[in-house]
Design a protein around this motif. Structure first.
Motif, PDB file in Angstrom:
ATOM      1  N   MET A   1       0.927  -1.228   0.018  1.00  0.00           N
ATOM      2  CA  MET A   1       0.114  -0.091  -0.032  1.00  0.00           C
ATOM      3  C   MET A   1       1.019   1.162  -0.043  1.00  0.00           C
ATOM      4  SD  MET A   1      -3.151  -0.539  -0.032  1.00  0.00           S
ATOM      5  CE  MET A   1      -4.234  -1.881   0.051  1.00  0.00           C
ATOM      6  N   ALA A   2       0.315   2.575  -0.551  1.00  0.00           N
ATOM      7  CA  ALA A   2       1.090   3.588  -0.606  1.00  0.00           C
ATOM      8  C   ALA A   2       0.224   4.685  -0.022  1.00  0.00           C
ATOM      9  CB  ALA A   2       1.451   3.885  -2.206  1.00  0.00           C
ATOM     10  N   THR A   3       0.744   5.636   0.448  1.00  0.00           N
ATOM     11  CA  THR A   3      -0.105   6.700   0.893  1.00  0.00           C
ATOM     12  C   THR A   3      -0.353   7.543   0.078  1.00  0.00           C
ATOM     13  OG1 THR A   3       1.635   6.886   3.051  1.00  0.00           O
ATOM     14  CG2 THR A   3       0.415   8.991   2.549  1.00  0.00           C
ATOM     15  N   ILE A   4      -1.780   7.951   0.127  1.00  0.00           N
ATOM     16  CA  ILE A   4      -2.091   8.814  -1.142  1.00  0.00           C
ATOM     17  C   ILE A   4      -1.872  10.345  -0.589  1.00  0.00           C
ATOM     18  CG2 ILE A   4      -4.615   9.678  -1.560  1.00  0.00           C
ATOM     19  CD1 ILE A   4      -6.014   7.193  -0.744  1.00  0.00           C
ATOM     20  N   SER A   5      -1.568  10.752  -1.806  1.00  0.00           N
ATOM     21  CA  SER A   5      -1.264  12.023  -1.968  1.00  0.00           C
ATOM     22  C   SER A   5      -1.988  12.966  -2.793  1.00  0.00           C
ATOM     23  CB  SER A   5       0.324  12.288  -2.669  1.00  0.00           C
ATOM     24  OG  SER A   5       0.678  13.898  -2.873  1.00  0.00           O
ATOM     25  N   LEU A   6      -2.742  13.743  -2.280  1.00  0.00           N
ATOM     26  CA  LEU A   6      -3.665  14.501  -2.845  1.00  0.00           C
ATOM     27  C   LEU A   6      -3.628  15.847  -2.358  1.00  0.00           C
ATOM     28  CD1 LEU A   6      -6.318  13.855  -4.642  1.00  0.00           C
ATOM     29  CD2 LEU A   6      -7.809  13.832  -2.374  1.00  0.00           C
ATOM     30  N   ASP A   7      -3.717  16.988  -3.500  1.00  0.00           N
ATOM     31  CA  ASP A   7      -3.637  18.290  -3.037  1.00  0.00           C
ATOM     32  C   ASP A   7      -5.126  18.800  -2.678  1.00  0.00           C
ATOM     33  OD1 ASP A   7      -4.896  19.225  -5.453  1.00  0.00           O
ATOM     34  OD2 ASP A   7      -2.825  19.252  -6.450  1.00  0.00           O
ATOM     35  N   SER A   8      -5.149  19.883  -2.132  1.00  0.00           N
ATOM     36  CA  SER A   8      -6.283  20.732  -1.788  1.00  0.00           C
ATOM     37  C   SER A   8      -7.227  20.968  -2.972  1.00  0.00           C
ATOM     38  CB  SER A   8      -6.362  22.024  -1.239  1.00  0.00           C
ATOM     39  OG  SER A   8      -5.644  22.711  -1.816  1.00  0.00           O
ATOM     40  N   LEU A   9      -6.745  21.082  -3.990  1.00  0.00           N
ATOM     41  CA  LEU A   9      -7.880  21.503  -5.179  1.00  0.00           C
ATOM     42  C   LEU A   9      -8.405  20.054  -5.705  1.00  0.00           C
ATOM     43  CD1 LEU A   9      -5.779  23.851  -7.466  1.00  0.00           C
ATOM     44  CD2 LEU A   9      -7.805  24.356  -6.195  1.00  0.00           C
ATOM     45  N   ASP A  10      -7.764  18.913  -5.753  1.00  0.00           N
ATOM     46  CA  ASP A  10      -8.140  17.673  -6.290  1.00  0.00           C
ATOM     47  C   ASP A  10      -9.096  17.259  -5.183  1.00  0.00           C
ATOM     48  OD1 ASP A  10      -6.730  17.611  -8.499  1.00  0.00           O
ATOM     49  OD2 ASP A  10      -5.031  16.612  -7.616  1.00  0.00           O
TER      50      ASP A  10
END
Length: 213
Positions: A1-10
């Motif tokens: 499993m990988a840590t989800i990287s998500l910016d505020s706009l997405d």
């Protein structure tokens, strides 16, 4: 499993997609009902159309009220929310006979993030019983020391796919789509409110629990 990287706009875009997905069906039904009223003079069809419009309008309103509390600001930063208001919007999700809903909680003010978490966990609990059944929600303790227990019971009850990883902020690819964003968001709220979540399943009953970390 990988840590989800998500910016505020997405994150904002995906949550908007989720809310639109939830309300587009009843809104579409309202449009269909209005078209029948315009084009059909048969009295029975007009009565059917009016019933469809009324039911769909109530459903759309209930889903928007729920989304406002579960995803929206619901007041200024640091605001508290009455658990009675949370119960009201939660019950709005269960207007048909597919799932029965029970609520047990004190009538107290809780920090808004904990109320948002509770509502989002109820949404996850719905997905645990795709064929319908019963959901019970229990809140114990007070605003400073509380526990949430949501039980979903029904035929073929199961822990929703990828739910445990998404709640932990992880996925196989390190990304999340509009289908999984609500569960991922619930995990974000849990961490922000200092609570941990866990699943268990026994027979035809799935239990989702949130406790203080």
């Amino acid at each position: 499993m990988a840590t989800i990287s998500l910016d505020s706009l997405d994150l904002a875009a995906l949550l908007c997609s989720r809310v639109c997905h939830d309300v587009i069906s009843p809104v579409g039904a309202i449009v269909n009902g209005l078209e029948v009223l315009e084009d059909d003079s048969d009295q029975s069809m007009r009565e059917f159309a009016l019933e469809l419009i009324e039911k769909s309008a109530k459903q759309a309103s209930a889903r928007l009220q729920f989304a406002r509390l579960a995803f929206g600001a619901a007041g200024s930063a640091g605001a508290a929310i009455d658990l009675g208001d949370a119960e009201h919007v939660a019950r709005g999700l269960f207007q048909d006979d597919k799932i029965s809903f029970a609520w047990s909680a004190p009538r107290l003010l809780f920090p808004k993030n904990r109320v948002k978490l509770l509502l989002n966990l109820i949404m996850i609990a719905i997905n645990a019983i795709p064929r319908g059944g019963a959901i019970s929600t229990s809140v114990s303790g007070d605003a400073d020391k509380c526990e949430f227990i949501i039980r979903s019971k029904g035929l073929n009850a199961r822990i929703p796919a990828h739910a445990e990883a998404l709640l932990a902020g992880e996925s196989e690819t390190g990304t999340v789509d509009a289908h999984g964003i609500q569960i991922y968001y619930a995990g974000m709220i849990a961490r922000a409110s200092g609570m941990t979540t866990s699943f268990s399943i026994e027979g035809d009953e799935v239990t989702l629990r949130a406790t203080l970390a």
